[in-house]
Design an enzyme around this catalytic site. Structure first.
Site, mmCIF file in Angstrom:
data_model
loop_
_atom_site.group_PDB
_atom_site.id
_atom_site.type_symbol
_atom_site.label_atom_id
_atom_site.label_comp_id
_atom_site.label_asym_id
_atom_site.label_seq_id
_atom_site.Cartn_x
_atom_site.Cartn_y
_atom_site.Cartn_z
ATOM 1 N N ARG B 59 -118.096 72.276 11.763
ATOM 2 C CA ARG B 59 -117.400 71.017 11.518
ATOM 3 C C ARG B 59 -117.153 70.250 12.816
ATOM 4 O O ARG B 59 -117.311 69.028 12.884
ATOM 5 C CB ARG B 59 -116.078 71.268 10.783
ATOM 6 C CG ARG B 59 -115.130 70.081 10.728
ATOM 7 C CD ARG B 59 -115.787 68.823 10.139
ATOM 8 N NE ARG B 59 -114.909 67.654 10.220
ATOM 9 C CZ ARG B 59 -114.832 66.855 11.275
ATOM 10 N NH1 ARG B 59 -115.576 67.080 12.343
ATOM 11 N NH2 ARG B 59 -114.018 65.814 11.266
ATOM 12 N N ILE B 73 -106.975 69.167 13.766
ATOM 13 C CA ILE B 73 -107.087 69.802 12.447
ATOM 14 C C ILE B 73 -108.503 70.357 12.274
ATOM 15 O O ILE B 73 -109.311 69.812 11.518
ATOM 16 C CB ILE B 73 -106.763 68.809 11.293
ATOM 17 C CG1 ILE B 73 -105.526 67.962 11.627
ATOM 18 C CG2 ILE B 73 -106.540 69.578 9.989
ATOM 19 C CD1 ILE B 73 -105.119 66.977 10.533
ATOM 20 N N PRO B 74 -108.837 71.443 12.984
ATOM 21 C CA PRO B 74 -110.153 72.050 12.757
ATOM 22 C C PRO B 74 -110.197 72.680 11.369
ATOM 23 O O PRO B 74 -109.171 73.176 10.888
ATOM 24 C CB PRO B 74 -110.226 73.123 13.851
ATOM 25 C CG PRO B 74 -108.808 73.435 14.201
ATOM 26 C CD PRO B 74 -108.024 72.180 13.958
ATOM 27 N N HIS B 75 -111.357 72.628 10.739
ATOM 28 C CA HIS B 75 -111.417 73.143 9.371
ATOM 29 C C HIS B 75 -112.843 73.529 9.011
ATOM 30 O O HIS B 75 -113.795 73.110 9.683
ATOM 31 C CB HIS B 75 -110.883 72.116 8.383
ATOM 32 C CG HIS B 75 -111.543 70.763 8.479
ATOM 33 N ND1 HIS B 75 -111.177 69.832 9.424
ATOM 34 C CD2 HIS B 75 -112.530 70.188 7.775
ATOM 35 C CE1 HIS B 75 -111.913 68.748 9.279
ATOM 36 N NE2 HIS B 75 -112.761 68.933 8.290
ATOM 37 N N GLY B 76 -112.972 74.304 7.954
ATOM 38 C CA GLY B 76 -114.310 74.669 7.535
ATOM 39 C C GLY B 76 -114.318 75.550 6.301
ATOM 40 O O GLY B 76 -113.290 76.066 5.871
#
Lengths: 104, 163
Positions: B59, B73-76
């Protein structure tokens, strides 16, 4: 003023919703009504109806991608801005719009 | 440490908070490796740290998740998990993140959702967080609140708020 707006960003979510919040807060603070449609990765949310468009004084497009159902807005005054402007400088943007509409 | 929001939220997400996380890495890529190991070792034992790290890197490669004001806001979508997780981490050391405002990051929300599901839960979580993080009073609470329980309540409120 009655403001309507659409926010949309390439990766689809965070900026779209930050821009929505930025515009909503600025409009409220300056005493305007606003409805913001988001076209994010989850699709169209809070969609602008025909009546919304008919009753609006201005459309703000804070979009960095092509938007769906653009034909709804042929007959309305609009201003296109980068999404970062909606996130960081909504208040000065809306003040500029006030000014412009007053001069017309 | 854990709150299950299932009863009053329209999705199943487990929330964990760490208010004084002592990070060794000072940039986001090192941090992804470090935090993936931490999560896999202490919280979600059924998954490999590599699958978490991979999801976050994938991401991040699209565009930075550092949205300014010290927030990221890292996300995956992660292979091998079967429910969603939100981790809030306040790092002791500031992280270089290539943020939109070029400022370092210290307040990190990590969203992990199952890869298998068709669900859009991560997008819902992300949209509500990013929307509410524009709010100065939420920002202040997230930055300063010292009580784990209170932080969790604040996060729940942010996740439940109808946009």
């Amino acid at each position: 003023m009655n403001i309507i707006a659409i926010t949309a960003c390439p990766t689809g979510v965070a900026h779209t919703f930050m821009a929505k919040k930025g515009l909503e807060d600025a409009a409220k603070k300056l005493g305007h009504t606003i409805k913001v449609e988001t076209q994010g990765a989850t699709g169209i949310e809070n969609e602008l109806s025909e009546d919304d468009v008919k009753n609006a004084d201005i459309l703000i497009l804070a979009v960095e991608v092509g938007i769906s159902k653009r034909e709804r807005f042929e007959n309305i005054k609009k201003v296109e801005i980068p999404i970062a402007t909606a996130i960081r400088q909504s208040e000065s943007l809306i003040k500029k719009i006030e000014e412009k509409l007053r001069l017309e | 440490m854990k709150t299950n929001l299932k009863a009053n939220l329209d999705m199943n997400v487990s929330v964990y908070t760490y208010l004084d996380y002592l990070n060794e890495s000072l940039n986001k890529f090192g941090f992804f490796k470090e935090i993936s190991n931490f999560i896999a070792e202490t919280i979600v034992e059924e998954i490999s740290p590599i699958s978490i790290e991979k999801a976050l890197l994938a991401r991040e490669a699209l565009r930075t998740t550092g949205f300014g004001d010290g927030f990221a806001i890292p996300h995956g979508k992660v292979v091998g998990i079967n429910k969603s997780y939100l981790f809030f981490i306040r790092s002791k050391n500031k992280l270089e993140w290539d943020s939109l405002d070029k400022q370092p990051v210290q307040f990190i929300f990590i969203i992990l959702v199952p890869d298998s599901s068709e669900s859009n839960d991560h997008l819902t979580i992300l949209s509500r967080l990013s929307y509410n993080l524009m709010d100065a009073s939420y920002q202040e609470k997230i930055k300063l609140e010292g009580d784990n329980k209170k932080i969790k309540l604040i996060l729940e409120e942010m996740l439940m708020k109808n946009i």
